[in-house]
Design a protein around this motif. Structure first.
Motif, PDB file in Angstrom:
ATOM      1  N   VAL A 289      39.067  38.560  39.756  1.00 40.64           N
ATOM      2  CA  VAL A 289      39.788  38.845  38.516  1.00 40.64           C
ATOM      3  C   VAL A 289      41.111  38.084  38.469  1.00 40.64           C
ATOM      4  CG1 VAL A 289      40.830  40.651  37.110  1.00 40.64           C
ATOM      5  CG2 VAL A 289      38.708  41.092  38.322  1.00 40.64           C
ATOM      6  N   GLU A 290      41.790  37.997  39.611  1.00 34.92           N
ATOM      7  CA  GLU A 290      43.053  37.253  39.643  1.00 34.92           C
ATOM      8  C   GLU A 290      42.821  35.778  39.336  1.00 34.92           C
ATOM      9  OE1 GLU A 290      45.952  38.812  39.783  1.00 34.92           O
ATOM     10  OE2 GLU A 290      44.702  40.614  39.840  1.00 34.92           O
ATOM     11  N   LEU A 291      41.713  35.226  39.812  1.00 35.78           N
ATOM     12  CA  LEU A 291      41.397  33.835  39.507  1.00 35.78           C
ATOM     13  C   LEU A 291      41.046  33.669  38.036  1.00 35.78           C
ATOM     14  CD1 LEU A 291      41.020  30.966  40.577  1.00 35.78           C
ATOM     15  CD2 LEU A 291      38.645  31.560  41.137  1.00 35.78           C
ATOM     16  N   LEU A 292      40.298  34.623  37.473  1.00 35.43           N
ATOM     17  CA  LEU A 292      39.970  34.547  36.053  1.00 35.43           C
ATOM     18  C   LEU A 292      41.234  34.513  35.199  1.00 35.43           C
ATOM     19  CD1 LEU A 292      37.989  34.652  33.677  1.00 35.43           C
ATOM     20  CD2 LEU A 292      37.986  37.144  33.903  1.00 35.43           C
ATOM     21  N   LYS A 293      42.221  35.304  35.545  1.00 38.27           N
ATOM     22  CA  LYS A 293      43.470  35.331  34.783  1.00 38.27           C
ATOM     23  C   LYS A 293      44.151  33.970  34.789  1.00 38.27           C
ATOM     24  CE  LYS A 293      44.391  40.217  35.828  1.00 38.27           C
ATOM     25  NZ  LYS A 293      45.261  41.156  36.602  1.00 38.27           N
ATOM     26  N   LEU A 294      43.981  33.210  35.856  1.00 37.87           N
ATOM     27  CA  LEU A 294      44.619  31.903  35.973  1.00 37.87           C
ATOM     28  C   LEU A 294      43.872  30.815  35.212  1.00 37.87           C
ATOM     29  CD1 LEU A 294      45.638  31.862  39.758  1.00 37.87           C
ATOM     30  CD2 LEU A 294      47.090  32.352  37.780  1.00 37.87           C
ATOM     31  N   VAL A 295      42.562  30.991  35.011  1.00 43.08           N
ATOM     32  CA  VAL A 295      41.782  29.921  34.367  1.00 43.08           C
ATOM     33  C   VAL A 295      41.483  30.205  32.899  1.00 43.08           C
ATOM     34  CG1 VAL A 295      40.742  29.243  36.558  1.00 43.08           C
ATOM     35  CG2 VAL A 295      39.525  30.855  35.080  1.00 43.08           C
ATOM     36  N   ALA A 296      41.630  31.457  32.463  1.00 40.95           N
ATOM     37  CA  ALA A 296      41.332  31.786  31.069  1.00 40.95           C
ATOM     38  C   ALA A 296      42.365  31.158  30.139  1.00 40.95           C
ATOM     39  CB  ALA A 296      41.311  33.295  30.878  1.00 40.95           C
ATOM     40  N   PRO A 297      41.956  30.591  29.013  1.00 37.81           N
ATOM     41  CA  PRO A 297      42.902  29.960  28.080  1.00 37.81           C
ATOM     42  C   PRO A 297      43.849  30.976  27.460  1.00 37.81           C
ATOM     43  CG  PRO A 297      40.638  29.283  27.640  1.00 37.81           C
ATOM     44  CD  PRO A 297      40.560  30.432  28.590  1.00 37.81           C
ATOM     45  N   PRO A 298      45.044  30.556  27.087  1.00 32.83           N
ATOM     46  CA  PRO A 298      45.965  31.448  26.382  1.00 32.83           C
ATOM     47  C   PRO A 298      45.347  31.934  25.073  1.00 32.83           C
ATOM     48  CG  PRO A 298      47.071  29.423  27.084  1.00 32.83           C
ATOM     49  CD  PRO A 298      45.611  29.219  27.320  1.00 32.83           C
ATOM     50  N   GLY A 299      45.640  33.179  24.731  1.00 34.35           N
ATOM     51  CA  GLY A 299      45.149  33.720  23.476  1.00 34.35           C
ATOM     52  C   GLY A 299      43.796  34.391  23.560  1.00 34.35           C
ATOM     53  N   VAL A 300      43.140  34.296  24.713  1.00 31.66           N
ATOM     54  CA  VAL A 300      41.848  34.948  24.897  1.00 31.66           C
ATOM     55  C   VAL A 300      42.071  36.258  25.655  1.00 31.66           C
ATOM     56  CG1 VAL A 300      39.575  34.807  25.985  1.00 31.66           C
ATOM     57  CG2 VAL A 300      40.563  32.787  24.887  1.00 31.66           C
ATOM     58  N   THR A 301      41.650  37.363  25.060  1.00 30.02           N
ATOM     59  CA  THR A 301      41.794  38.675  25.676  1.00 30.02           C
ATOM     60  C   THR A 301      40.628  38.935  26.631  1.00 30.02           C
ATOM     61  OG1 THR A 301      42.942  39.537  23.721  1.00 30.02           O
ATOM     62  CG2 THR A 301      41.995  41.152  25.243  1.00 30.02           C
ATOM     63  N   LEU A 302      40.942  39.301  27.859  1.00 32.23           N
ATOM     64  CA  LEU A 302      39.924  39.563  28.871  1.00 32.23           C
ATOM     65  C   LEU A 302      39.540  41.034  28.831  1.00 32.23           C
ATOM     66  CD1 LEU A 302      41.502  37.506  31.806  1.00 32.23           C
ATOM     67  CD2 LEU A 302      39.769  36.762  30.148  1.00 32.23           C
ATOM     68  N   VAL A 303      38.249  41.310  28.657  1.00 35.13           N
ATOM     69  CA  VAL A 303      37.751  42.678  28.520  1.00 35.13           C
ATOM     70  C   VAL A 303      36.783  42.973  29.659  1.00 35.13           C
ATOM     71  CG1 VAL A 303      36.566  44.323  27.030  1.00 35.13           C
ATOM     72  CG2 VAL A 303      37.954  42.491  26.015  1.00 35.13           C
ATOM     73  N   PRO A 304      37.178  43.801  30.639  1.00 40.79           N
ATOM     74  CA  PRO A 304      36.258  44.130  31.732  1.00 40.79           C
ATOM     75  C   PRO A 304      35.141  45.050  31.257  1.00 40.79           C
ATOM     76  CG  PRO A 304      38.273  45.407  31.936  1.00 40.79           C
ATOM     77  CD  PRO A 304      38.489  44.463  30.802  1.00 40.79           C
ATOM     78  N   MET A 305      33.932  44.757  31.708  1.00 38.79           N
ATOM     79  CA  MET A 305      32.758  45.573  31.398  1.00 38.79           C
ATOM     80  C   MET A 305      32.283  46.182  32.711  1.00 38.79           C
ATOM     81  SD  MET A 305      32.324  44.969  28.088  1.00 38.79           S
ATOM     82  CE  MET A 305      30.612  45.191  27.595  1.00 38.79           C
ATOM     83  N   MET A 306      32.416  47.496  32.834  1.00 41.71           N
ATOM     84  CA  MET A 306      32.148  48.184  34.098  1.00 41.71           C
ATOM     85  C   MET A 306      30.742  48.778  34.103  1.00 41.71           C
ATOM     86  SD  MET A 306      34.860  47.766  35.927  1.00 41.71           S
ATOM     87  CE  MET A 306      34.555  48.963  37.224  1.00 41.71           C
ATOM     88  N   PHE A 307      29.827  48.089  34.780  1.00 39.48           N
ATOM     89  CA  PHE A 307      28.452  48.547  34.903  1.00 39.48           C
ATOM     90  C   PHE A 307      27.946  48.213  36.295  1.00 39.48           C
ATOM     91  CE2 PHE A 307      28.938  47.585  30.352  1.00 39.48           C
ATOM     92  CZ  PHE A 307      28.536  48.798  29.797  1.00 39.48           C
ATOM     93  N   PRO A 308      26.864  48.859  36.740  1.00 41.43           N
ATOM     94  CA  PRO A 308      26.236  48.416  37.987  1.00 41.43           C
ATOM     95  C   PRO A 308      25.872  46.933  37.892  1.00 41.43           C
ATOM     96  CG  PRO A 308      25.326  50.517  37.279  1.00 41.43           C
ATOM     97  CD  PRO A 308      26.189  50.034  36.155  1.00 41.43           C
ATOM     98  N   TRP A 309      25.927  46.255  39.013  1.00 39.94           N
ATOM     99  CA  TRP A 309      25.790  44.799  39.029  1.00 39.94           C
ATOM    100  C   TRP A 309      24.460  44.334  38.426  1.00 39.94           C
ATOM    101  CZ3 TRP A 309      27.912  40.571  38.387  1.00 39.94           C
ATOM    102  CH2 TRP A 309      27.558  39.360  39.002  1.00 39.94           C
ATOM    103  N   LYS A 310      23.377  44.999  38.745  1.00 36.81           N
ATOM    104  CA  LYS A 310      22.080  44.594  38.206  1.00 36.81           C
ATOM    105  C   LYS A 310      22.072  44.698  36.688  1.00 36.81           C
ATOM    106  CE  LYS A 310      17.109  45.296  38.820  1.00 36.81           C
ATOM    107  NZ  LYS A 310      16.058  46.060  39.554  1.00 36.81           N
TER     108      LYS A 310
END
Length: 265
Positions: free
Chosen positions: A55-76
């Motif tokens: 998640v920390e890496l995603l925050k660094l690579v995501a473009p400005p202005g894009v809201t990151l929305v976590p989706m919490m589900f079992p991996w499968k």
């Protein structure tokens, strides 16, 4: 109407019938998911989100202005939702032919993810030579694959027990029921730094790695955000050149060691 003009009109009409290509401008919300039981890459947070290096890496690579929305589900289930276009991005997973059917992966790796051999600190096994391992009883977790030709060598030459989970394999290793255990380096280290992992005999990893694979970010081929792939891949390349992902992993290992409520599965 000339023949050339007729051809151009037909081409233009055909193009109008094609579905529009997803563009980065279409993406203001990026729905992402990752394996919630994969420390130090990812583990559940306290607010229906994720902690960890991914998640920390995603925050660094995501473009400005894009809201990151976590989706919490079992991996499968998250993987099935990405296939259906209900999740835009999956973090930190290995590239396989099956996954490439519904995901477009970054060319640049998000993280290195070597596979190593774990042994008790007092073990006579000091070097992970495949030939040497023939004399010992090994352990692997159900469903794991290691690459680099080791799976075939293990099948044909080694004595290996399969246990349902990494936790059971580490317990067997500490009790002397197996002599070595093959698993992901960072995941194994995260467990061994936890209270459960510190109990009993001390366990260490030995060189060289069985394989030096990597894990990537993968966009759903049905996502409106797939247009972000090129820019995020370039950003990943820049960060890898500076050693940032490796530092994020080290920081996440230290942070996870302080977690008291995590339940190993």
């Amino acid at each position: 109407m000339t023949l050339l003009r007729r051809v151009l009109v037909l081409i233009a009409a055909a193009l109008l019938l094609l579905p529009p290509m997803p563009a980065a401008a279409d993406c203001t919300l990026l729905r992402y998911a990752t394996n919630p039981n994969y420390p130090p890459f990812s583990w559940p947070g306290e607010r229906d989100d994720y902690n960890g290096a991914s998640v920390e890496l995603l925050k660094l690579v995501a473009p400005p202005g894009v809201t990151l929305v976590p989706m919490m589900f079992p991996w499968k289930r998250s993987q099935a939702m990405a296939e259906a276009g209900q999740i835009d991005l999956l973090l930190s997973l290995r590239i396989t032919p099956e996954r490439e059917r519904y995901l477009s992966f970054t060319r640049t790796a998000a993280f290195a993810n070597p596979i190593v051999v774990f042994v008790p600190e007092t073990s006579p096994i000091k070097y992970a030579d495949w030939q040497t391992l023939k004399s010992y009883q090994g352990g692997v977790s159900l469903g794991d694959a290691f690459g680099n030709g080791f799976d075939e060598y293990m099948r044909d030459n080694l004595k290996v027990d399969t246990a349902p989970t990494m936790i059971e394999n580490f317990r067997k290793l500490k009790l002397g029921r197996i002599d070595y255990f093959v698993s992901g380096d960072y995941l194994g280290r995260a467990y061994l730094r936890s209270a459960a992992g510190k109990a009993g005999a001390r366990v260490v990893s030995i060189d060289p790695p069985i394989s030096s694979g990597s894990i990537h970010f993968g966009f759903s081929r049905r996502s409106a955000c797939i247009g972000l792939l090129k820019d995020m891949d370039a950003r990943l390349s820049e960060l890898n050149a500076k050693g940032i992902p490796a530092r994020l992993l080290d920081d996440a290992l230290s942070a996870f060691a302080l977690e008291s409520g995590y339940e190993w599965k």
